[in-house]
Design a protein around this motif. Structure first.
Motif, PDB file in Angstrom:
ATOM      1  N   HIS A   1      37.955  33.955   6.947  1.00 31.89           N
ATOM      2  CA  HIS A   1      38.845  34.883   5.659  1.00 31.89           C
ATOM      3  C   HIS A   1      37.862  35.893   5.322  1.00 31.89           C
ATOM      4  O   HIS A   1      36.598  35.775   5.482  1.00 31.89           O
ATOM      5  CB  HIS A   1      39.074  33.835   4.883  1.00 31.89           C
ATOM      6  CG  HIS A   1      38.166  33.173   3.994  1.00 31.89           C
ATOM      7  ND1 HIS A   1      37.355  32.272   4.401  1.00 31.89           N
ATOM      8  CD2 HIS A   1      37.650  33.451   2.658  1.00 31.89           C
ATOM      9  CE1 HIS A   1      36.494  31.935   3.485  1.00 31.89           C
ATOM     10  NE2 HIS A   1      36.556  32.435   2.428  1.00 31.89           N
ATOM     11  N   SER A   2      38.313  36.697   4.678  1.00 31.47           N
ATOM     12  CA  SER A   2      37.934  38.142   4.071  1.00 31.47           C
ATOM     13  C   SER A   2      37.696  38.199   2.525  1.00 31.47           C
ATOM     14  O   SER A   2      36.930  38.975   2.263  1.00 31.47           O
ATOM     15  CB  SER A   2      38.278  39.213   4.717  1.00 31.47           C
ATOM     16  OG  SER A   2      39.615  39.378   4.490  1.00 31.47           O
ATOM     17  N   LEU A   3      38.622  37.466   1.779  1.00 29.17           N
ATOM     18  CA  LEU A   3      38.548  37.868   0.394  1.00 29.17           C
ATOM     19  C   LEU A   3      38.165  36.341  -0.286  1.00 29.17           C
ATOM     20  O   LEU A   3      38.461  35.018   0.459  1.00 29.17           O
ATOM     21  CB  LEU A   3      39.897  37.761   0.112  1.00 29.17           C
ATOM     22  CG  LEU A   3      40.377  39.359   0.567  1.00 29.17           C
ATOM     23  CD1 LEU A   3      41.913  39.363  -0.039  1.00 29.17           C
ATOM     24  CD2 LEU A   3      39.477  40.312  -0.151  1.00 29.17           C
ATOM     25  N   PRO A   4      37.484  36.269  -1.433  1.00 29.81           N
ATOM     26  CA  PRO A   4      37.092  34.885  -2.004  1.00 29.81           C
ATOM     27  C   PRO A   4      38.249  34.179  -2.445  1.00 29.81           C
ATOM     28  O   PRO A   4      39.290  34.770  -3.064  1.00 29.81           O
ATOM     29  CB  PRO A   4      36.238  35.750  -3.396  1.00 29.81           C
ATOM     30  CG  PRO A   4      35.749  36.854  -2.961  1.00 29.81           C
ATOM     31  CD  PRO A   4      36.764  37.634  -1.978  1.00 29.81           C
ATOM     32  N   THR A   5      38.407  32.912  -2.253  1.00 25.16           N
ATOM     33  CA  THR A   5      39.680  32.208  -2.338  1.00 25.16           C
ATOM     34  C   THR A   5      39.361  31.005  -3.078  1.00 25.16           C
ATOM     35  O   THR A   5      38.220  30.392  -2.562  1.00 25.16           O
ATOM     36  CB  THR A   5      40.318  31.923  -0.985  1.00 25.16           C
ATOM     37  OG1 THR A   5      40.632  33.213  -0.271  1.00 25.16           O
ATOM     38  CG2 THR A   5      41.661  31.132  -1.317  1.00 25.16           C
ATOM     39  N   PRO A   6      40.042  30.436  -4.071  1.00 20.45           N
ATOM     40  CA  PRO A   6      39.898  29.080  -4.647  1.00 20.45           C
ATOM     41  C   PRO A   6      39.887  27.870  -3.555  1.00 20.45           C
ATOM     42  O   PRO A   6      40.411  27.930  -2.476  1.00 20.45           O
ATOM     43  CB  PRO A   6      41.116  29.090  -5.649  1.00 20.45           C
ATOM     44  CG  PRO A   6      41.503  30.326  -5.837  1.00 20.45           C
ATOM     45  CD  PRO A   6      41.106  31.369  -4.713  1.00 20.45           C
ATOM     46  N   ARG A   7      39.040  26.908  -3.668  1.00 18.96           N
ATOM     47  CA  ARG A   7      39.184  25.732  -2.890  1.00 18.96           C
ATOM     48  C   ARG A   7      39.490  24.585  -3.571  1.00 18.96           C
ATOM     49  O   ARG A   7      39.347  24.454  -4.966  1.00 18.96           O
ATOM     50  CB  ARG A   7      37.787  25.886  -2.136  1.00 18.96           C
ATOM     51  CG  ARG A   7      36.711  25.319  -2.830  1.00 18.96           C
ATOM     52  CD  ARG A   7      35.517  25.130  -2.030  1.00 18.96           C
ATOM     53  NE  ARG A   7      34.180  24.725  -2.731  1.00 18.96           N
ATOM     54  CZ  ARG A   7      33.335  25.400  -3.366  1.00 18.96           C
ATOM     55  NH1 ARG A   7      33.390  26.806  -3.273  1.00 18.96           N
ATOM     56  NH2 ARG A   7      32.189  25.046  -3.945  1.00 18.96           N
ATOM     57  N   GLY A   8      39.774  23.577  -2.874  1.00 19.98           N
ATOM     58  CA  GLY A   8      39.841  22.270  -3.661  1.00 19.98           C
ATOM     59  C   GLY A   8      41.211  21.786  -3.844  1.00 19.98           C
ATOM     60  O   GLY A   8      41.584  20.794  -4.310  1.00 19.98           O
ATOM     61  N   GLY A   9      42.221  22.698  -3.325  1.00 21.66           N
ATOM     62  CA  GLY A   9      43.739  22.307  -3.706  1.00 21.66           C
ATOM     63  C   GLY A   9      44.244  20.969  -2.943  1.00 21.66           C
ATOM     64  O   GLY A   9      45.162  20.519  -3.210  1.00 21.66           O
ATOM     65  N   GLY A  10      43.653  20.713  -1.994  1.00 18.47           N
ATOM     66  CA  GLY A  10      43.766  19.281  -1.096  1.00 18.47           C
ATOM     67  C   GLY A  10      43.870  18.141  -2.122  1.00 18.47           C
ATOM     68  O   GLY A  10      44.495  17.419  -1.943  1.00 18.47           O
ATOM     69  N   VAL A  11      43.294  18.256  -3.108  1.00 16.60           N
ATOM     70  CA  VAL A  11      43.428  17.355  -4.222  1.00 16.60           C
ATOM     71  C   VAL A  11      44.603  16.931  -4.553  1.00 16.60           C
ATOM     72  O   VAL A  11      45.229  15.722  -4.860  1.00 16.60           O
ATOM     73  CB  VAL A  11      42.465  17.348  -5.523  1.00 16.60           C
ATOM     74  CG1 VAL A  11      42.860  16.493  -6.563  1.00 16.60           C
ATOM     75  CG2 VAL A  11      40.912  17.475  -5.168  1.00 16.60           C
ATOM     76  N   ALA A  12      45.574  17.855  -4.792  1.00 21.63           N
ATOM     77  CA  ALA A  12      46.816  17.726  -4.965  1.00 21.63           C
ATOM     78  C   ALA A  12      47.852  16.827  -4.093  1.00 21.63           C
ATOM     79  O   ALA A  12      48.609  16.028  -4.510  1.00 21.63           O
ATOM     80  CB  ALA A  12      47.663  19.178  -5.253  1.00 21.63           C
ATOM     81  N   ILE A  13      47.456  16.928  -2.677  1.00 21.75           N
ATOM     82  CA  ILE A  13      47.823  16.330  -1.610  1.00 21.75           C
ATOM     83  C   ILE A  13      47.561  14.671  -1.933  1.00 21.75           C
ATOM     84  O   ILE A  13      48.486  13.818  -1.915  1.00 21.75           O
ATOM     85  CB  ILE A  13      47.523  16.732  -0.353  1.00 21.75           C
ATOM     86  CG1 ILE A  13      48.013  17.968   0.248  1.00 21.75           C
ATOM     87  CG2 ILE A  13      47.918  15.710   0.716  1.00 21.75           C
ATOM     88  CD1 ILE A  13      47.406  18.614   1.151  1.00 21.75           C
ATOM     89  N   VAL A  14      46.292  14.452  -2.168  1.00 23.11           N
ATOM     90  CA  VAL A  14      45.584  13.271  -2.415  1.00 23.11           C
ATOM     91  C   VAL A  14      46.471  12.517  -3.518  1.00 23.11           C
ATOM     92  O   VAL A  14      46.936  11.435  -3.485  1.00 23.11           O
ATOM     93  CB  VAL A  14      44.138  13.412  -2.728  1.00 23.11           C
ATOM     94  CG1 VAL A  14      43.748  11.935  -2.942  1.00 23.11           C
ATOM     95  CG2 VAL A  14      43.383  13.784  -1.396  1.00 23.11           C
ATOM     96  N   LEU A  15      46.402  13.123  -4.933  1.00 26.78           N
ATOM     97  CA  LEU A  15      47.157  12.727  -6.147  1.00 26.78           C
ATOM     98  C   LEU A  15      48.329  12.421  -5.835  1.00 26.78           C
ATOM     99  O   LEU A  15      49.070  11.088  -6.030  1.00 26.78           O
ATOM    100  CB  LEU A  15      46.646  13.552  -7.245  1.00 26.78           C
ATOM    101  CG  LEU A  15      45.327  13.671  -7.469  1.00 26.78           C
ATOM    102  CD1 LEU A  15      45.049  14.594  -8.799  1.00 26.78           C
ATOM    103  CD2 LEU A  15      44.501  12.219  -7.891  1.00 26.78           C
ATOM    104  N   SER A  16      49.021  13.318  -5.246  1.00 25.33           N
ATOM    105  CA  SER A  16      50.639  13.042  -5.204  1.00 25.33           C
ATOM    106  C   SER A  16      51.086  11.830  -4.162  1.00 25.33           C
ATOM    107  O   SER A  16      51.877  11.305  -4.500  1.00 25.33           O
ATOM    108  CB  SER A  16      51.401  14.374  -4.483  1.00 25.33           C
ATOM    109  OG  SER A  16      50.947  15.473  -5.401  1.00 25.33           O
TER     110      SER A  16
END
Length: 339
Positions: free
Chosen positions: A41-56
């Motif tokens: 990727h070429s732009l700074p992007t937040p990470r760690g969104g997979g935690v939403a999958i885990v919790l749900s």
């Protein structure tokens, strides 16, 4: 285990909302994936969104087990292993854990799952049923650890890991419906819903990345679901392996070619076939959609042939993987990265 269909949109919306929260949290805490020479990727992007999958997903299976007084061993398989891998990935996303300690954690989580599953079920191979005993446990352990790691490796461009998980889960559910294995449907269907909510934010161009917590979680959960299914009907293991073919082949061919060159395989790289393809087309979306097309029009019919019509699973898997291997080689899987 019955599942009211209203659970599916509820879990999807829960994951969507949690991903929004996690995105704001990541931006506030500067938990950003900064592009470097190894990035796709070429732009700074937040990470760690997979935690939403885990919790749900974990919330859904626990609530379902409580509501319906289900067999807790099947729930503990997924909950214990998945939570352990998610926590390990979350800590690694927020800092750095040495590769040897991560690998130890992976084996512990896989061992937990196999303990509750009672190991590897009998496997049908080219017409013969094999009960491998302790050898089967070792092979199953390696299978789970490899699957969770390869899923991490394959989460390298926008949307690809999410699309793959949704396809594999829904493909398995279709086979279960048509083959009469309805008791197996809730877990993969709920996982597909959780990933679907996250995909809203992860679809190209991604506004948040999954991170190790999410990708490792998906890898081990998909592996455990495949083994759970195999205890019900041995041919279902082959169905799962066929449905996962794109990820398994790309990651395995890449790993083997790097090993043959003597590279340190735990060092970050961009030499998977899908990464070369994304650079060739200068976009992530065409590659993610191409993977979906291969899945739907090549792998799904072959998995249905095994699950519904009694075709030999090992034979069909070879047929399924051969063109995938050729595609991986065509797109330079495992070759030295071009500067």
């Amino acid at each position: 285990m019955d599942l009211n269909l209203w659970w599916v949109p509820v879990i999807a919306l829960t994951a969507l909302a949690l991903t929004w929260v996690l995105r704001r949290y990541a931006i506030a805490r500067s938990l950003m994936d900064i592009p470097n020479v190894r990035s796709s990727h070429s732009l700074p992007t937040p990470r760690g969104g997979g935690v939403a999958i885990v919790l749900s997903f974990l919330f859904a299976i626990m609530l379902l087990a409580i509501e319906q007084d289900a067999d807790w061993s099947s729930t503990l398989v997924l909950f214990g292993s998945g939570l352990g891998i998610a926590i390990l990935g979350f800590l690694d996303d927020h800092g750095h854990i040495a590769a040897r300690w991560r690998l130890l954690g992976h084996f512990c989580a896989a061992g937990w799952g196999l303990f509750w599953l009672r190991g590897l079920p009998p496997v049908d191979v080219f017409g013969a049923t094999l009960n491998l005993g302790w050898l089967g446990v070792v092979l199953a352990l390696l299978y789970l650890v490899w699957l969770l790691n390869l899923y991490n490796f394959m989460d390298g461009i926008d949307g690809i890991a999410s699309v793959e998980a949704i396809f594999v889960c829904l493909g398995a559910c279709l086979i279960y419906v048509l083959a009469g294995h309805v008791a197996l449907i809730p877990a993969p269907l709920l996982l597909a819903a959780a990933v679907g909510g996250f995909l809203f934010w992860n679809f190209p161009p991604a506004r948040i990345f999954m991170g190790d917590a999410g990708s490792g979680f998906l890898g081990i959960i998909l592996g455990l679901l495949s083994l759970q299914a195999a205890w019900i009907a041995p041919e279902l293991l082959w169905c799962w392996l066929i449905l996962l073919g794109v990820f398994i082949v790309d990651a395995t061919v890449t790993l083997l070619r790097r090993l043959l060159r003597g590279e340190k395989v735990y060092v970050a790289h961009r030499s998977h076939a899908y990464q070369f393809a994304a650079r060739q087309y200068n976009a992530h979306l065409p590659v993610t959609l191409a993977v979906l097309v291969v899945n739907v029009f090549w792998l799904l019919p072959l998995a249905l042939a095994v699950g519904l019509f009694g075709f030999d699973g090992a034979t069909v898997l070879v047929i399924a993987y051969c063109p995938l291997i050729l595609l991986a080689v065509k797109f330079h899987a495992g070759e030295l990265e071009r500067v």
